[in-house]
Design a protein around this motif. Sequence first.
Motif, PDB file in Angstrom:
ATOM      1  N   GLY A  43       0.632  -1.165   0.124  1.00  0.00           N
ATOM      2  CA  GLY A  43      -0.147   0.079   0.026  1.00  0.00           C
ATOM      3  C   GLY A  43       0.815   1.331   0.073  1.00  0.00           C
ATOM      4  N   GLN A  44       1.862   1.190   0.784  1.00  0.00           N
ATOM      5  CA  GLN A  44       2.868   2.311   0.802  1.00  0.00           C
ATOM      6  C   GLN A  44       3.395   2.608  -0.449  1.00  0.00           C
ATOM      7  N   GLN A  45       3.705   1.521  -1.275  1.00  0.00           N
ATOM      8  CA  GLN A  45       4.215   1.672  -2.452  1.00  0.00           C
ATOM      9  C   GLN A  45       3.342   2.181  -3.513  1.00  0.00           C
ATOM     10  N   VAL A  46       2.062   1.754  -3.684  1.00  0.00           N
ATOM     11  CA  VAL A  46       1.088   2.218  -4.409  1.00  0.00           C
ATOM     12  C   VAL A  46       0.953   3.646  -4.020  1.00  0.00           C
ATOM     13  N   ARG A  47       0.770   4.190  -3.002  1.00  0.00           N
ATOM     14  CA  ARG A  47       0.624   5.387  -2.660  1.00  0.00           C
ATOM     15  C   ARG A  47       1.574   6.529  -3.136  1.00  0.00           C
ATOM     16  N   PRO A  51       0.502   8.163 -10.936  1.00  0.00           N
ATOM     17  CA  PRO A  51      -0.593   7.356 -11.985  1.00  0.00           C
ATOM     18  C   PRO A  51       0.156   6.826 -13.094  1.00  0.00           C
ATOM     19  N   SER A  52       0.030   5.462 -13.371  1.00  0.00           N
ATOM     20  CA  SER A  52       0.723   4.945 -14.522  1.00  0.00           C
ATOM     21  C   SER A  52       0.317   3.368 -14.854  1.00  0.00           C
ATOM     22  N   LYS A  58       0.357  -2.563  -9.561  1.00  0.00           N
ATOM     23  CA  LYS A  58       0.369  -2.692  -8.070  1.00  0.00           C
ATOM     24  C   LYS A  58      -0.736  -2.612  -7.455  1.00  0.00           C
ATOM     25  N   LEU A  59      -1.438  -1.610  -7.911  1.00  0.00           N
ATOM     26  CA  LEU A  59      -2.947  -1.519  -7.441  1.00  0.00           C
ATOM     27  C   LEU A  59      -3.625  -2.774  -7.310  1.00  0.00           C
ATOM     28  N   ALA A  60      -3.506  -3.184  -8.334  1.00  0.00           N
ATOM     29  CA  ALA A  60      -4.465  -4.796  -8.782  1.00  0.00           C
ATOM     30  C   ALA A  60      -3.987  -5.936  -7.767  1.00  0.00           C
ATOM     31  N   GLU A  61      -2.635  -5.864  -7.583  1.00  0.00           N
ATOM     32  CA  GLU A  61      -1.804  -6.596  -6.727  1.00  0.00           C
ATOM     33  C   GLU A  61      -2.202  -6.443  -5.342  1.00  0.00           C
ATOM     34  N   ARG A 100      -9.623  -0.191   1.384  1.00  0.00           N
ATOM     35  CA  ARG A 100      -9.021  -0.131  -0.272  1.00  0.00           C
ATOM     36  C   ARG A 100      -8.405   1.174  -0.675  1.00  0.00           C
ATOM     37  N   LEU A 101      -7.702   0.966  -1.779  1.00  0.00           N
ATOM     38  CA  LEU A 101      -6.813   2.274  -2.388  1.00  0.00           C
ATOM     39  C   LEU A 101      -7.506   2.436  -3.833  1.00  0.00           C
ATOM     40  N   SER A 102      -7.160   3.656  -4.188  1.00  0.00           N
ATOM     41  CA  SER A 102      -7.730   4.003  -5.505  1.00  0.00           C
ATOM     42  C   SER A 102      -6.835   4.711  -6.311  1.00  0.00           C
TER      43      SER A 102
END
Length: 102
Positions: A43-47, A51-52, A58-61, A100-102
């Motif tokens: 989650g830290q990586q995604v945040r 956007p790419s 990574k968000l799907a993972e 959840r993240l967006s």
Amino acid sequence: MSSKKPVGGSLAIEIEMRAEAAASIRVLGQRIERQLTELQQLGQQVRAMAPSPARDRKLAEYDEKRREAEYRKWTLIVQREAMGLFNHDDVEEIYRVPPRLS
């Protein structure tokens, strides 16, 4: 020398079954802890990502790992209920699945 009689018969089987169930719950809890740690890091990586397509992957993972964590937590609750434990406040407090993240 002890004056207690050894446990036998169906009581011994019941004790063994409860010990196995407790061991199973302990292992599941350890797995959930590891998975939640991984999920937090992911989650830290995604945040931190802009956007790419790489962020989308990574968000799907993250989403998949989050679903797995929710499922494992549910199986822990089911196993606890099978042992007669019906208050799960401690489970909810200890094993908090991130949002959840967006």
